[in-house]
Every structure is written in structure tokens, then in C-alpha cells.
Design a protein around this motif. Structure first.
Motif, PDB file in Angstrom:
ATOM      1  N   LEU A   3       0.467  -1.129   0.023  1.00  0.00           N
ATOM      2  CA  LEU A   3      -0.027  -0.176  -0.031  1.00  0.00           C
ATOM      3  C   LEU A   3       0.923   1.199   0.403  1.00  0.00           C
ATOM      4  O   LEU A   3       0.178   2.440  -0.356  1.00  0.00           O
ATOM      5  CB  LEU A   3      -1.541   0.092   1.290  1.00  0.00           C
ATOM      6  N   LEU A   4       2.191   0.906  -0.038  1.00  0.00           N
ATOM      7  CA  LEU A   4       3.252   2.381  -0.062  1.00  0.00           C
ATOM      8  C   LEU A   4       2.971   2.843  -0.591  1.00  0.00           C
ATOM      9  O   LEU A   4       3.140   4.572  -0.678  1.00  0.00           O
ATOM     10  CB  LEU A   4       4.241   1.659   0.808  1.00  0.00           C
ATOM     11  N   PRO A   5       3.469   2.351  -2.044  1.00  0.00           N
ATOM     12  CA  PRO A   5       3.467   3.293  -3.455  1.00  0.00           C
ATOM     13  C   PRO A   5       2.008   4.369  -3.450  1.00  0.00           C
ATOM     14  O   PRO A   5       1.980   5.405  -3.488  1.00  0.00           O
ATOM     15  CB  PRO A   5       3.617   2.718  -4.413  1.00  0.00           C
ATOM     16  N   ALA A   6       0.470   3.763  -3.416  1.00  0.00           N
ATOM     17  CA  ALA A   6      -0.315   4.211  -3.720  1.00  0.00           C
ATOM     18  C   ALA A   6      -0.656   5.516  -2.458  1.00  0.00           C
ATOM     19  O   ALA A   6      -1.085   6.965  -2.420  1.00  0.00           O
ATOM     20  CB  ALA A   6      -1.700   3.449  -3.263  1.00  0.00           C
ATOM     21  N   PHE A  64       0.175  13.767  -4.656  1.00  0.00           N
ATOM     22  CA  PHE A  64      -0.749  14.886  -5.416  1.00  0.00           C
ATOM     23  C   PHE A  64      -1.647  14.724  -4.587  1.00  0.00           C
ATOM     24  O   PHE A  64      -3.028  15.253  -6.002  1.00  0.00           O
ATOM     25  CB  PHE A  64      -0.780  14.084  -6.938  1.00  0.00           C
ATOM     26  N   PHE A  65      -2.898  14.554  -3.563  1.00  0.00           N
ATOM     27  CA  PHE A  65      -3.986  15.043  -3.148  1.00  0.00           C
ATOM     28  C   PHE A  65      -3.814  15.969  -1.879  1.00  0.00           C
ATOM     29  O   PHE A  65      -4.502  17.262  -2.179  1.00  0.00           O
ATOM     30  CB  PHE A  65      -4.801  13.858  -3.115  1.00  0.00           C
ATOM     31  N   VAL A  66      -3.404  14.865  -0.957  1.00  0.00           N
ATOM     32  CA  VAL A  66      -3.019  15.588   0.614  1.00  0.00           C
ATOM     33  C   VAL A  66      -2.709  16.717   0.474  1.00  0.00           C
ATOM     34  O   VAL A  66      -2.883  17.830   0.924  1.00  0.00           O
ATOM     35  CB  VAL A  66      -2.684  14.850   1.401  1.00  0.00           C
ATOM     36  N   TYR A  67      -1.269  16.931   0.118  1.00  0.00           N
ATOM     37  CA  TYR A  67      -0.289  18.509  -0.184  1.00  0.00           C
ATOM     38  C   TYR A  67      -1.095  19.535  -0.846  1.00  0.00           C
ATOM     39  O   TYR A  67      -1.000  20.746  -0.414  1.00  0.00           O
ATOM     40  CB  TYR A  67       0.644  17.500  -0.690  1.00  0.00           C
ATOM     41  N   PRO A  68      -1.641  19.155  -2.563  1.00  0.00           N
ATOM     42  CA  PRO A  68      -2.225  20.205  -3.015  1.00  0.00           C
ATOM     43  C   PRO A  68      -3.550  20.345  -2.303  1.00  0.00           C
ATOM     44  O   PRO A  68      -3.690  22.135  -2.092  1.00  0.00           O
ATOM     45  CB  PRO A  68      -2.582  19.548  -4.206  1.00  0.00           C
ATOM     46  N   PHE A  69      -4.581  19.615  -1.510  1.00  0.00           N
ATOM     47  CA  PHE A  69      -6.069  20.258  -1.158  1.00  0.00           C
ATOM     48  C   PHE A  69      -5.323  21.703   0.381  1.00  0.00           C
ATOM     49  O   PHE A  69      -6.061  21.675   0.000  1.00  0.00           O
ATOM     50  CB  PHE A  69      -5.933  18.641  -0.354  1.00  0.00           C
ATOM     51  N   ILE A  70      -4.516  20.401   0.512  1.00  0.00           N
ATOM     52  CA  ILE A  70      -3.925  21.303   2.230  1.00  0.00           C
ATOM     53  C   ILE A  70      -3.561  23.339   1.966  1.00  0.00           C
ATOM     54  O   ILE A  70      -3.526  23.757   2.141  1.00  0.00           O
ATOM     55  CB  ILE A  70      -2.452  20.935   3.153  1.00  0.00           C
ATOM     56  N   GLN A  71      -2.679  22.880   0.770  1.00  0.00           N
ATOM     57  CA  GLN A  71      -2.612  24.377  -0.187  1.00  0.00           C
ATOM     58  C   GLN A  71      -3.650  24.869  -0.692  1.00  0.00           C
ATOM     59  O   GLN A  71      -4.073  26.455  -0.541  1.00  0.00           O
ATOM     60  CB  GLN A  71      -1.350  24.198  -1.515  1.00  0.00           C
ATOM     61  N   ILE A  72      -4.671  24.190  -1.202  1.00  0.00           N
ATOM     62  CA  ILE A  72      -5.256  25.285  -1.874  1.00  0.00           C
ATOM     63  C   ILE A  72      -6.359  25.576  -0.436  1.00  0.00           C
ATOM     64  O   ILE A  72      -7.443  26.345  -0.505  1.00  0.00           O
ATOM     65  CB  ILE A  72      -6.498  24.173  -2.894  1.00  0.00           C
ATOM     66  N   ALA A  73      -6.911  24.608   0.426  1.00  0.00           N
ATOM     67  CA  ALA A  73      -7.754  24.875   1.902  1.00  0.00           C
ATOM     68  C   ALA A  73      -6.925  26.792   2.793  1.00  0.00           C
ATOM     69  O   ALA A  73      -7.347  27.519   2.444  1.00  0.00           O
ATOM     70  CB  ALA A  73      -7.855  23.764   2.779  1.00  0.00           C
ATOM     71  N   LEU A  79     -12.531  24.267  -3.473  1.00  0.00           N
ATOM     72  CA  LEU A  79     -13.359  23.809  -2.298  1.00  0.00           C
ATOM     73  C   LEU A  79     -14.528  23.048  -2.355  1.00  0.00           C
ATOM     74  O   LEU A  79     -15.157  22.310  -1.737  1.00  0.00           O
ATOM     75  CB  LEU A  79     -12.197  24.686  -1.314  1.00  0.00           C
ATOM     76  N   VAL A  80     -15.731  23.995  -3.180  1.00  0.00           N
ATOM     77  CA  VAL A  80     -16.684  23.994  -3.555  1.00  0.00           C
ATOM     78  C   VAL A  80     -17.540  22.672  -4.546  1.00  0.00           C
ATOM     79  O   VAL A  80     -17.609  21.571  -3.868  1.00  0.00           O
ATOM     80  CB  VAL A  80     -17.564  24.745  -3.951  1.00  0.00           C
ATOM     81  N   ILE A  81     -15.877  22.849  -4.976  1.00  0.00           N
ATOM     82  CA  ILE A  81     -16.284  21.466  -6.359  1.00  0.00           C
ATOM     83  C   ILE A  81     -15.507  20.152  -5.694  1.00  0.00           C
ATOM     84  O   ILE A  81     -16.436  19.193  -5.624  1.00  0.00           O
ATOM     85  CB  ILE A  81     -15.269  21.476  -7.638  1.00  0.00           C
ATOM     86  N   LEU A  82     -14.646  20.133  -4.733  1.00  0.00           N
ATOM     87  CA  LEU A  82     -14.138  19.027  -3.473  1.00  0.00           C
ATOM     88  C   LEU A  82     -15.440  18.618  -2.645  1.00  0.00           C
ATOM     89  O   LEU A  82     -16.047  17.614  -3.229  1.00  0.00           O
ATOM     90  CB  LEU A  82     -13.413  19.955  -2.673  1.00  0.00           C
TER      91      LEU A  82
END
Length: 281
Positions: free
Chosen positions: A11-14, A21-30, A256-259
């Protein structure tokens, strides 16, 4: 390496992919959406919510998903049933049905633009048949419902195949013995579809509906090709605020609204189409 550690290693690669590519960009956008020079602020969210296009874009986006997704589901179920029942020529029919998958969103929009524009195929056909004396401006700003219809047709034509492919895979996993038992007990074709196919397709339906609904909320290129900014949608407004108005903060608020809508839709389908524990094919 212990056997217990092997699943976590696989599970490590996923996990790394999601973090990068998801958590870090989400934090930046938030952070962009709720912070400014003075620190924490909801000003960007208020700017988005008070803008005259926000409610309109939200409404058109939800309406588009509400119209396109059910139609695509019905068509995909019909197409998948046809492909599954074919004895000869199955690969050819599946290939023909899947041709639109090879086109990008923008290419599909341009194809339908060639149909609806003033010098397009539809006007040429109507003029040739003597129905109209001069070309009709179907995609003008005064015909927003025609633009909406064109977007719906383009989306249905372009993306129904991906739902069909998922359902064909799911139908292929249903044991034929179930259908044979249904025939023995006198079940009609429709009863077998309702009582056997649909319940056994729950995992596939769940995946297909989540994937297609999220894509419907993020529609952009097709709308831009056919209507420009005449038909506002959430992704289009995100693009406008990011690149035209040069306001990353408000664009992040739109993201964030789309998310949030996407997460709500995902949870809804996970709940409604959840597979009972212990259920197997």
C-alpha cells in the motif's frame, strides 16, 4: 520482512501518491481559500458566494450532472446488456460503442460545435431540406437552453462509453447459473434483469456512478467549446478567477466547493449502493 508488514508495504506506493498529489495540494488550496495577508479570513469565500455568477454556476453544474448521469446510466446499462448477450461480433460492437473514449473533452466539444454552429451540419441540413431560409444562431447567448442541450448531448456521447465498459466488466462476473435458475423458475428477461443483474452489479454501479458524477461536476472543456462563458459552471468560474481575474484565493474557494460536492456525492453513492457484508458473486 514479516508477512504482517507485506500488505502495508504494497500500500505504500499508493499512499505516497495520495499524499503528494492529493493531500498536499488540498492543504495548499484550503490555505489559499481561508488565509490572506492578515491571517485567517473568510473574505475570499464571501467574495465567491456574493459574486453574481456563483449561484448560477452552482445551479447549472448540479442540473447538468442531474440530467447527464441518469441518462448515461440507462444508456450504459442497455449497451452493456447488448454487448454481453451477443454471441458473434461482440468485440466489434464494443469497439464501436467505445470510440468516443478516444476523444478528449475539448475535441468532443469541437465536434458538437461543428454540428450546432451557424455554418455547421445542423444548419446545412435544415437549409438543404428547406426548413429554414437562413442559418440559425443556435449557440447565441439568448439561447442558453440550447447551449445546455448541446452540452448534455456532447457529454452523453463522449462519456457514456466509460460507464458501459465498467458495467460490461461487472456483468461478465455474474455466474450464468443465476440466469439459468431464473429461467427454470419462469422469470422473464425483465425480472432476471431486476432481480439478478442489478443487485449483482452494485459494486460496478457504485464505481461507475461515482466516477461519472465527479467528472460531471468538473465539466469544463465541453462547456467552453460550445458556450464559452454564456453557460457558467463551477469549473469554468474557477478557471476565470485563476487566470483571467488573477485571484488564486477565490479560485481556491471555488475548488473547495467542487471538492465538497464531490465528496457528498461519493458518500451518497457509497451509502445507497453499499454491498452487504459477506455478499459475494
Amino acid at each position: 520482512m514479516t508477512p504482517k508488514a507485506l500488505p502495508y508495504l504494497l500500500l505504500l506506493p499508493a499512499t505516497v501518491f495520495l499524499l503528494v498529489f492529493f493531500v498536499y495540494p488540498f492543504i495548499q488550496i484550503a490555505l489559499l481559500a481561508v488565509t490572506g495577508p492578515e491571517g485567517f479570513t473568510l473574505q475570499h469565500v464571501q467574495t465567491m458566494a456574493s459574486h453574481w455568477k456563483f449561484n448560477t454556476a452552482l445551479g447549472w453544474t448540479i442540473l447538468l450532472a442531474a440530467v447527464v448521469v441518469p441518462i448515461q446510466l440507462v444508456m450504459a446499462l442497455s449497451m452493456a446488456s447488448i454487448v454481453t448477450k451477443l454471441q458473434t461480433g461482440r468485440s466489434a460492437i464494443l469497439y464501436i460503442f467505445s470510440i468516443p473514449l478516444g476523444l478528449s473533452d475539448l475535441a468532443a466539444g469541437i465536434v458538437w460545435l461543428a454540428i450546432f454552429e451557424q455554418s455547421g451540419f445542423l444548419n446545412s441540413m435544415l437549409y438543404g431540406l428547406g426548413v429554414v431560409e437562413q442559418p440559425i444562431l443556435f449557440l447565441g447567448y439568448q439561447n442558453i437552453w440550447v447551449i445546455f442541450l448541446a452540452v448534455v448531448l456532447a457529454e452523453i456521447w463522449r462519456a457514456t462509453a466509460i460507464v458501459m465498459v465498467i458495467l460490461v466488466s461487472g456483468m461478465g462476473l455474474i455466474p450464468k447459473e443465476y440466469y439459468e435458475a431464473g429461467e427454470v423458475f419462469g422469470a422473464s428477461a425483465w425480472q432476471r434483469f431486476i432481480k439478478i443483474t442489478l443487485p449483482m452489479l452494485r459494486p460496478s454501479l457504485q464505481s461507475a456512478l461515482i466516477l461519472r458524477t465527479l467528472a460531471a461536476f468538473e465539466v469544463f472543456a465541453v462547456v467552453t467549446a460550445l458556450g464559452g462563458t454564456t453557460l457558467p459552471v463551477l469549473m469554468g468560474e474557477t478557471f476565470q478567477w485563476q487566470f483571467t481575474l488573477q485571484d488564486r484565493n477565490v479560485a481556491s474557494a471555488y475548488a473547495l466547493v467542487i471538492l465538497a460536492i464531490s465528496i457528498a456525492a461519493t458518500l451518497f453513492f457509497l451509502r445507497v449502493l453499499r454491498v452487504p457484508k459477506g455478499a459475494t458473486l
